[in-house]
Design a protein around this motif. Structure first.
Motif, PDB file in Angstrom:
ATOM      1  N   ALA A   1       0.834  -1.202   0.000  1.00 60.81           N
ATOM      2  CA  ALA A   1       0.000   0.000   0.000  1.00 60.81           C
ATOM      3  C   ALA A   1       0.871   1.256   0.000  1.00 60.81           C
TER       4      ALA A   1
ATOM      5  N   LEU B   1       2.449   1.751  -3.424  1.00 57.54           N
ATOM      6  CA  LEU B   1       1.492   2.263  -4.405  1.00 57.54           C
ATOM      7  C   LEU B   1       1.090   3.711  -4.129  1.00 57.54           C
ATOM      8  N   GLN B   2       1.073   4.081  -2.863  1.00 53.18           N
ATOM      9  CA  GLN B   2       0.698   5.455  -2.475  1.00 53.18           C
ATOM     10  C   GLN B   2       1.711   5.937  -1.444  1.00 53.18           C
TER      11      GLN B   2
ATOM     12  N   TYR C   1       2.480   8.481   0.197  1.00 53.26           N
ATOM     13  CA  TYR C   1       2.180   9.713   0.928  1.00 53.26           C
ATOM     14  C   TYR C   1       0.973   9.462   1.833  1.00 53.26           C
TER      15      TYR C   1
ATOM     16  N   SER D   1      -2.631   9.796   3.366  1.00 51.17           N
ATOM     17  CA  SER D   1      -3.960  10.101   2.823  1.00 51.17           C
ATOM     18  C   SER D   1      -4.572  11.332   3.459  1.00 51.17           C
TER      19      SER D   1
ATOM     20  N   ASP E   1       5.290  12.494   3.111  1.00 53.86           N
ATOM     21  CA  ASP E   1       5.862  11.217   2.678  1.00 53.86           C
ATOM     22  C   ASP E   1       6.809  10.663   3.742  1.00 53.86           C
TER      23      ASP E   1
ATOM     24  N   ARG F   1      -5.510   2.037   4.478  1.00 54.73           N
ATOM     25  CA  ARG F   1      -5.329   3.458   4.186  1.00 54.73           C
ATOM     26  C   ARG F   1      -3.920   3.819   4.624  1.00 54.73           C
TER      27      ARG F   1
END
Length: 81
Positions: free
Chosen positions: A25, A28-29, A31, A33, A38, A61
């Motif tokens: 997760a 893929l992201q 940073y 939410s 970061d 998340r």
């Protein structure tokens, strides 16, 4: 670690599968939410394991530790996002 400690960690998602899903997760992201940083990222179960949530990407998340702590405190107060 005692058997009780190990089962408690598994209940709250700290097992091998969770570590893999959390790492994916974040890959893929990369940073938070909530605030967009970061730095110091971790995963947060959208639906907690104790409420039937799973260790899958669609239930994770990405949050920084600061926002993760804030999210947990909000949930304890009855707020859900």
């Amino acid at each position: 670690m005692s058997a009780i400690g190990a089962s408690r960690l598994r209940l709250f998602g700290a097992d091998y599968q969770w570590k893999k899903v959390r790492a994916e997760a974040i890959r893929l992201q990369p940073y938070c939410s909530r605030c967009g940083t970061d730095q110091d990222l971790t995963g947060y179960h959208i639906t907690p394991r104790k409420e039937g949530g799973t260790n899958t990407l669609d239930n994770v998340r990405v949050l920084c530790r600061s926002c993760n702590t804030r999210q947990e405190n909000d949930c304890r107060k009855g707020k859900r996002y």
